[in-house]
Design a protein around this motif. Structure first.
Motif, PDB file in Angstrom:
ATOM      1  N   ILE A 127       0.725  -1.306   0.208  1.00  0.00           N
ATOM      2  CA  ILE A 127       0.234   0.028   0.131  1.00  0.00           C
ATOM      3  C   ILE A 127       0.857   1.431   0.001  1.00  0.00           C
ATOM      4  CG2 ILE A 127      -1.739   1.613   1.330  1.00  0.00           C
ATOM      5  CD1 ILE A 127      -2.813  -1.292  -0.029  1.00  0.00           C
ATOM      6  N   GLY A 128       0.570   2.214  -1.309  1.00  0.00           N
ATOM      7  CA  GLY A 128       1.433   3.463  -0.675  1.00  0.00           C
ATOM      8  C   GLY A 128       2.407   3.320  -1.911  1.00  0.00           C
ATOM      9  N   ASP A 133      10.975   3.477  -6.474  1.00  0.00           N
ATOM     10  CA  ASP A 133      12.798   3.310  -7.261  1.00  0.00           C
ATOM     11  C   ASP A 133      12.620   1.005  -6.798  1.00  0.00           C
ATOM     12  OD1 ASP A 133      11.360   5.415  -8.299  1.00  0.00           O
ATOM     13  OD2 ASP A 133      12.866   6.811  -6.774  1.00  0.00           O
ATOM     14  N   ALA A 134      12.741   1.104  -5.762  1.00  0.00           N
ATOM     15  CA  ALA A 134      12.686  -0.604  -6.060  1.00  0.00           C
ATOM     16  C   ALA A 134      11.808  -1.375  -6.072  1.00  0.00           C
ATOM     17  CB  ALA A 134      12.585  -0.547  -4.096  1.00  0.00           C
ATOM     18  N   GLY A 135      11.336  -0.847  -7.196  1.00  0.00           N
ATOM     19  CA  GLY A 135      10.190  -1.786  -8.081  1.00  0.00           C
ATOM     20  C   GLY A 135       8.682  -2.352  -7.639  1.00  0.00           C
ATOM     21  N   VAL A 181      12.768   3.845  -0.963  1.00  0.00           N
ATOM     22  CA  VAL A 181      12.571   4.019  -2.173  1.00  0.00           C
ATOM     23  C   VAL A 181      12.777   4.610  -3.162  1.00  0.00           C
ATOM     24  CG1 VAL A 181      14.263   2.318  -3.849  1.00  0.00           C
ATOM     25  CG2 VAL A 181      14.370   2.001  -1.475  1.00  0.00           C
ATOM     26  N   SER A 182      12.566   5.970  -2.967  1.00  0.00           N
ATOM     27  CA  SER A 182      11.325   6.745  -3.348  1.00  0.00           C
ATOM     28  C   SER A 182      11.961   7.773  -3.597  1.00  0.00           C
ATOM     29  CB  SER A 182      10.035   7.292  -2.855  1.00  0.00           C
ATOM     30  OG  SER A 182       9.065   7.977  -3.241  1.00  0.00           O
ATOM     31  N   SER A 183      12.340   8.863  -4.262  1.00  0.00           N
ATOM     32  CA  SER A 183      12.644  10.605  -5.058  1.00  0.00           C
ATOM     33  C   SER A 183      11.728  11.184  -4.363  1.00  0.00           C
ATOM     34  CB  SER A 183      12.395  10.853  -6.730  1.00  0.00           C
ATOM     35  OG  SER A 183      11.475  10.472  -7.037  1.00  0.00           O
ATOM     36  N   ASP A 184      10.610  10.916  -4.225  1.00  0.00           N
ATOM     37  CA  ASP A 184       9.261  11.211  -3.602  1.00  0.00           C
ATOM     38  C   ASP A 184      10.001  12.355  -2.332  1.00  0.00           C
ATOM     39  OD1 ASP A 184       6.874  13.281  -2.059  1.00  0.00           O
ATOM     40  OD2 ASP A 184       6.073  11.553  -3.514  1.00  0.00           O
TER      41      ASP A 184
END
Length: 223
Positions: A127-128, A133-135, A181-184
């Motif tokens: 969820i979310g 970015d880790a797939g 693992v996200s650019s956000d």
């Protein structure tokens, strides 16, 4: 002349993409996935290609199944297992995981278990978007090995304050940190100083692009 040699160039490219997807994932692609992969503009175009391949004897299709395309050469070669779906990471109470009170199963290729015992693997719905970015995307299903033996940078499911989260784990300076693992920038690392328990290690991700694409098997199915 082989059956594949009888296809046009476009038909052969379609067939090879279809075959590659089934061999690599252990399941057939959906119509939407084939449209995206082959840059086709309509479901009708996909249906036309599939009809040709079926008439040529290269595939057969199961009726009323979202992922019902089977290769004639490969249909009997894929061994599958049913993995229990037990929770959703990020919103479930720890008791849901601890009791393993599940009623649904997901059917996957046995190769996805990476040699792990079937009883040691469960599936959890993500969820979310903190792990994109880790797939791992929203509504994906992750296959989780039930273990506390994890290594630096593994993707893990951890119980933190009675919630299950999927994050990348790092061990440093006598601390355990769970990283998104996200650019956000809205997603922040979690330093494990509170009540927590490592539940398992993510071994694979099952993508679910749209409702109905994933084969969920009821516990007491008559099939």
């Amino acid at each position: 002349m082989s059956l594949v040699a009888q296809l046009t160039q476009k038909q052969r490219r379609f067939y090879e993409s279809l075959r590659k997807h089934i061999i690599e994932t252990g399941e057939s692609p959906t119509t939407n996935e084939l449209m995206a992969c082959m840059n086709l503009s309509s479901p009708r175009a996909v249906t036309q290609y599939l009809s040709v391949l079926e008439k040529k004897g290269l595939i057969f299709r199961e009726k009323h199944a979202a992922r019902g395309i089977r290769l004639r050469e490969y249909a009997d070669a894929v061994e599958t297992v049913n993995i229990p779906v037990i929770a959703s990471a990020g919103c479930d109470n720890v008791s849901v995981l601890a009791e393993r009170n599940f009623g649904d199963f997901i059917c996957v290729a046995s190769d996805l278990l990476c040699g792990k015992r079937r009883d040691d693997v469960v599936s959890i719905k993500a969820i979310g978007d903190s792990m994109v970015d880790a797939g791992v995307c929203d509504s994906d299903y992750v296959l989780v090995e039930l273990t506390q033996a994890v290594s630096d940078n593994d993707l893990v499911v951890t119980i933190v304050d009675h919630c299950a989260v999927i994050k990348k784990i790092q061990f440093a300076n006598n601390a355990i940190v769970l990283h998104p693992v996200s650019s956000d920038p809205q997603y922040k690392p979690i330093i494990l100083q509170r009540d927590y328990r490592i539940f398992g290690r993510v071994i694979d991700v099952i993508r679910m692009p749209q409702k109905g694409d994933l084969d969920i098997v009821p516990l007491y199915s008559s099939y």
